[in-house]
Design an enzyme around this catalytic site. Structure first.
Site, PDB file in Angstrom:
ATOM      1  N   LYS A  64       0.821  -1.217   0.000  1.00 53.42           N
ATOM      2  CA  LYS A  64       0.000   0.000   0.000  1.00 53.42           C
ATOM      3  C   LYS A  64       0.847   1.255   0.000  1.00 53.42           C
ATOM      4  O   LYS A  64       0.476   2.265  -0.611  1.00 53.42           O
ATOM      5  CB  LYS A  64      -0.924   0.027   1.226  1.00 53.42           C
ATOM      6  CG  LYS A  64      -2.117  -0.871   1.073  1.00 53.42           C
ATOM      7  CD  LYS A  64      -3.259  -0.405   1.965  1.00 53.42           C
ATOM      8  CE  LYS A  64      -4.502  -1.222   1.722  1.00 53.42           C
ATOM      9  NZ  LYS A  64      -5.592  -0.882   2.623  1.00 53.42           N
ATOM     10  N   LYS A  97      -4.838  -9.482  -6.694  1.00 52.34           N
ATOM     11  CA  LYS A  97      -6.055  -9.695  -5.914  1.00 52.34           C
ATOM     12  C   LYS A  97      -7.172  -8.755  -6.389  1.00 52.34           C
ATOM     13  O   LYS A  97      -6.887  -7.601  -6.715  1.00 52.34           O
ATOM     14  CB  LYS A  97      -5.696  -9.400  -4.446  1.00 52.34           C
ATOM     15  CG  LYS A  97      -6.769  -9.647  -3.449  1.00 52.34           C
ATOM     16  CD  LYS A  97      -6.330  -9.194  -2.051  1.00 52.34           C
ATOM     17  CE  LYS A  97      -6.340  -7.689  -1.904  1.00 52.34           C
ATOM     18  NZ  LYS A  97      -6.374  -7.201  -0.521  1.00 52.34           N
ATOM     19  N   LYS A 152     -11.010  -3.326  -3.870  1.00 47.14           N
ATOM     20  CA  LYS A 152     -11.818  -2.114  -4.039  1.00 47.14           C
ATOM     21  C   LYS A 152     -10.961  -0.926  -4.431  1.00 47.14           C
ATOM     22  O   LYS A 152     -11.472   0.067  -4.939  1.00 47.14           O
ATOM     23  CB  LYS A 152     -12.672  -1.813  -2.798  1.00 47.14           C
ATOM     24  CG  LYS A 152     -12.013  -1.992  -1.427  1.00 47.14           C
ATOM     25  CD  LYS A 152     -12.984  -1.631  -0.301  1.00 47.14           C
ATOM     26  CE  LYS A 152     -13.103  -2.559   0.876  1.00 47.14           C
ATOM     27  NZ  LYS A 152     -11.995  -2.959   1.665  1.00 47.14           N
TER      28      LYS A 152
END
Ligand code: TYM
Length: 346
Positions: A124, A207, A210
């Protein structure tokens, strides 16, 4: 489960806790890896506690109005997926301050070396880790607090959260060791079923998420029937027909992903799905998958819309859930302060 875990956890009432970030549209990955299983776990005679982790969401920037809407929408998604607020405790994290308080205490137990190994932070934060928030780095300790403040023994999650649950066990063990107590259990990650890691529809090595910039990469729980069908039609695949056995999918991540999704939606194993479609091409398989997905997901998105027409009812459910959660969490945090040597005099 190891022997020591079994012995330690035998001292605790079995309890299930899990959470989802309300940081955007929930996806088919969240549904199959988490929500659908949350609803199933309600009927196993074990207390179930489910949380919209809004304090995790703000580890990356969230527009306040959007966060409010997404939190309510995620609550609607839980309920529409079968999580029953009468059977489970359903609430948003920020309404129960025990999470933040225990997170601080556990920040002082977790080691920097452990946090540095968290792959989700690396993914991230990306190349620009200097600009990431301190919260993003500390996030796994907050997650440990979420779990441990309920003396949770089982945590149903998708594959991507396994490392965080393992860190939670390490933090619990270090706390118990450092203070000479058997106060926290060693929670087990529950990762089961054919869809523990639903992949992007555009790239079988990523993956489904969202936060992926491409909307075509995921099915959102708010997508209508046409959008769902179109996204599956356009999903990336190879040119081969489906093999006779599941082993034939080992080098075909995109095909394997669609088979796993079909299996999870139809309550079958992936091997059964391969047997059913052996020799068929994607021209046959994709429409069948789209029909199945629409049949399963359209009622959920319709119900979400209905629930969202009355947010005062959603807020009432979350408030009531928070009261129930607080009643469990507060004594655990109080006891943790006490164990650590804080004077408690009121
Ligand atoms: P989050 O919000 O990213 O995802 C919520 C749940 O959905 C699962 N999931 C998936 N499962 C299969 N395939 C996918 N593509 C997929 N994408 C997401 C996740 O594994 C997760 O179970 N840190 C957590 C939230 C959290 C939490 C907790 C979970 C905070 N505190 C305490 C359990 C216990 C997270 O970011 O999940």
């Amino acid at each position: 489960m190891s022997d020591t875990t079994q012995i330690l956890n035998a001292n605790f009432t079995p309890r299930i806790f899990s959470g989802i970030q309300p940081s955007g549209n929930l996806t088919l990955g969240n549904y199959l890896g988490a929500l659908k299983r949350f609803a199933q776990k309600q009927d196993e005679g074990i207390e179930t506690i489910y949380c919209l982790v809004d304090m995790h969401a703000i580890t990356v920037w969230q527009d306040p109005d959007a966060l409010r809407r997404q939190t309510r929408e995620a609550a609607a998604a839980f309920i529409a997926s079968g999580v029953d607020p009468a059977k489970s405790i359903l609430f948003n994290q920020s309404q129960v301050s025990a999470h933040a308080e225990l997170a601080w205490l556990l920040n002082c137990v977790a080691r920097l070396g452990w946090m540095n190994r968290m792959t989700q932070f690396k993914d991230k934060a990306g190349k620009n880790a200097e600009k990431a928030s301190l919260g993003l780095y500390a996030y796994p300790a907050l997650m440990a607090a979420d779990i441990l403040t309920y003396h949770t023994t089982m945590v149903p999650v998708g594959e991507d959260q396994k490392q965080h649950v393992e860190l939670t066990r390490d933090i619990a063990a270090k706390f118990n060791h450092d203070y000479g107590v058997e106060f926290f259990p060693a929670p087990e990650p529950l990762i089961d079923g054919p869809a523990t890691r639903v992949m992007s529809l555009r790239d079988g090595s990523k993956k489904m998420s969202k936060s992926d910039p491409s909307d075509a990469s995921r099915i959102n729980l708010t997508d209508d029937a046409d959008t769902i069908a179109k996204k599956f039609r356009k999903a990336r695949t190879d040119a081969e027909p489906l093999p006779e056995t599941i082993e034939g999918l080992s080098e075909r991540p995109e095909a394997r992903n669609l088979v796993n999704i079909y299996a999870a939606l139809s309550e079958q194993t992936s091997a059964q799905v391969v047997t059913e479609f052996a020799g068929k091409g994607f021209g046959d398989f994709k429409p069948a998958l789209a029909d199945l997905a629409v049949a399963k997901l359209a009622p959920i998105s319709d119900e979400m819309k209905r629930l969202m027409s009355d947010v005062t009812e959603i807020d009432r459910i979350l408030g009531k859930g928070a009261d129930r959660a607080e009643a469990i969490a507060r004594p655990v945090v109080e006891k943790t302060y006490d164990i650590m040597g804080m004077v408690r005099s009121r």
